[in-house]
Design an enzyme around this catalytic site. Structure first.
Site, PDB file in Angstrom:
ATOM      1  N   ASN A 118       0.849  -1.204   0.000  1.00  0.00           N
ATOM      2  CA  ASN A 118       0.000   0.000   0.000  1.00  0.00           C
ATOM      3  C   ASN A 118       0.877   1.244   0.000  1.00  0.00           C
ATOM      4  O   ASN A 118       2.096   1.159   0.065  1.00  0.00           O
ATOM      5  CB  ASN A 118      -0.963  -0.029   1.192  1.00  0.00           C
ATOM      6  CG  ASN A 118      -0.220  -0.036   2.514  1.00  0.00           C
ATOM      7  OD1 ASN A 118       0.453   0.918   2.865  1.00  0.00           O
ATOM      8  ND2 ASN A 118      -0.319  -1.153   3.238  1.00  0.00           N
ATOM      9  N   ARG A 119       0.237   2.387  -0.059  1.00  0.00           N
ATOM     10  CA  ARG A 119       0.961   3.645  -0.295  1.00  0.00           C
ATOM     11  C   ARG A 119       1.467   4.338   0.973  1.00  0.00           C
ATOM     12  O   ARG A 119       1.957   5.450   0.896  1.00  0.00           O
ATOM     13  CB  ARG A 119       0.036   4.648  -0.985  1.00  0.00           C
ATOM     14  CG  ARG A 119      -0.315   4.321  -2.396  1.00  0.00           C
ATOM     15  CD  ARG A 119      -1.208   5.433  -2.918  1.00  0.00           C
ATOM     16  NE  ARG A 119      -1.916   5.019  -4.118  1.00  0.00           N
ATOM     17  CZ  ARG A 119      -1.385   5.053  -5.326  1.00  0.00           C
ATOM     18  NH1 ARG A 119      -0.153   5.466  -5.496  1.00  0.00           N
ATOM     19  NH2 ARG A 119      -2.096   4.664  -6.369  1.00  0.00           N
TER      20      ARG A 119
END
Ligand code: C5P
Length: 425
Positions: A228-229
């Site tokens: 994820n970011r």
């Protein structure tokens, strides 16, 4: 303390005081090889507008001479109490300081400070200072881990000093391990925060807090993962601010590319399961756990030892997922001790408050920091806005601003819930 608060600009580290007075910092330097790194700390302090008096120990001068300290600080330098006696330096320097930072703090210096010795100018200064004191220890791992040093550190922390954890890495000679002086830029950051908070800075002294940061990666094969970011910036801000408030900090960092915050014990992890193990281990003797990491809810149910290949004409093989443990919910339900304060984060895209309340109930934590996410907000940015929901029904709004400001609010709320004196045993 008025002058300190005015003198330090929280945003860029400059100390352009509105009253014109420059915050007075005493830089104590112990006799360790890392003394040379303190020249950089001194430069950062003076260039950002602080009035710095350097007080080395006699043995520190074997590593960096008085001429260097004097030229860089613009003040005379003495190690003993017999220089300039008419100005009573052994009392005045400490009395007039807004902050004392000792870097490097050797095992000997920590011992002398913990036992209240006053056998040179620096230890006299430490006894007369009534301002916040920051120690940045540096020594070989064996010396740091020795029970005598650990007890001295615990004593100093109990009295309210900020003792930052040494960094792990190359030591003098061929040795590596825990004991390195943290990077000067990071020590500077701790000083800046401690100064900015003035007398309020040490409400987490004697506490152990655990912060998770970053985003987990769930391996699919040796080269691929589901991720994820999350940048880890919010978790790192929580770690930095907790150090400045006097806490011992364990930062469980998942796949971050940020410099280690000075003073935090950094445990690096990759996947959600590794993050769970590290958080649960550190939580055993912790006072608070703040789960700022973005933990993957699912992982590939099967890990392939060899890189998955393209299949000619058959298209891709579907990826099956298995559910990861919910660390926050598990820890909240099964706390290692009843006094542990548990804080979660929730990123919501819609109906933020209603969804946040439901999530708080589902997770069973004490506080839930809810922020609205979308394109360009929260992930990877330096700023954030949030509402902190309490299990007691409270709602604390934090306007859009630096992630440090949100971190400070979280610790304010944690500190209230911890109440009273630090837990013993
Ligand atoms: O359910 P959601 O992912 O929105 O919850 C976010 C919060 O729960 C964060 O504090 C995150 O660190 C934590 N979490 C967890 N274990 C998971 C998923 C999220 O501890 N498997």
């Amino acid at each position: 303390m008025e002058r300190q608060a005015d003198g330090v600009d929280g945003a860029d580290g400059t100390a352009a005081g509105t009253t014109g007075a420059r915050p007075r910092v005493v830089l104590g330097v112990g006799g360790g090889i890392a003394a040379y790194k303190s020249c950089e700390l001194l430069r950062r302090l003076t260039e950002s507008g602080h009035d710095v008096t350097v007080v080395p120990t006699e043995s520190a001068l074997n590593f960096v001479g008085a001429a260097t300290w004097s030229a860089l600080s613009g003040h005379p330098v003495a190690t003993g109490v017999w220089t300039g006696v008419h100005e009573v330096p052994h009392v005045r320097i400490g009395q007039h300081a807004d902050l004392v930072v000792v870097a490097p703090a050797t095992a000997d210096l920590l011992a002398r400070a913990a036992h209240g010795l006053a056998d040179d100018l620096l230890t006299n200064t430490l006894l007369t200072a009534r301002c916040p004191v920051v120690f940045a220890p540096a020594m070989h791992t064996e010396m740091w881990e020795h029970p005598a040093t650990q007890e001295n550190v615990a004593t100093l922390r109990r009295r309210g000093a900020v003792v930052v954890e040494p960094a792990v890495g190359r030591l003098t000679g061929v040795d590596t391990g825990k004991g390195r002086l943290p990077e000067p830029a990071e020590i500077f950051e701790v000083c800046r925060r401690v100064l900015a908070r003035g007398g309020l800075s040490r409400d987490l002294a004697g506490r152990h807090v655990v912060v998770s940061a970053g985003g987990t990666r769930e391996p699919l094969d040796p080269v691929r993962f589901l991720g994820n970011r999350s940048s880890g910036k919010q978790g790192y801000a929580l770690a930095r601010t907790a150090v400045a408030r006097g806490a011992r900090v364990t930062l469980v960092a998942a796949n971050t590319a940020l410099p280690d915050p000075a003073g935090a014990d950094v445990v690096r992890v990759g996947s959600a399961e590794q993050l769970r193990d590290a958080v649960l281990a550190a939580a055993r003797d912790a006072d608070a756990v703040v789960m700022a990491a973005a933990v993957a809810d699912f992982r590939p149910s099967h890990y392939t030892d060899m890189k998955i290949k393209k299949r000619d004409g058959q298209g891709p093989e579907p990826i099956r997922l298995a559910e990861n443990p919910d660390i926050l919910a598990g820890l909240s339900a099964d706390r290692p001790h009843p006094g542990l304060v548990v804080v979660g984060f929730a990123a919501e895209t819609d109906d933020v408050l209603a969804n946040g309340r439901k999530k708080l109930a589902r997770k069973g934590c004490d506080l839930l920091v809810v922020n609205e996410v979308g394109e360009g907000t929260a992930f990877g940015t330096d700023d954030n806005a949030a509402v902190v929901l309490g299990a007691d029904g409270s709602e604390t709004e934090v306007p859009y601003g630096p992630k440090e400001a949100l971190a400070e609010t979280v610790w304010d709320l944690v500190s209230v819930r911890l109440g009273g004196a630090p837990r013993t045993g």
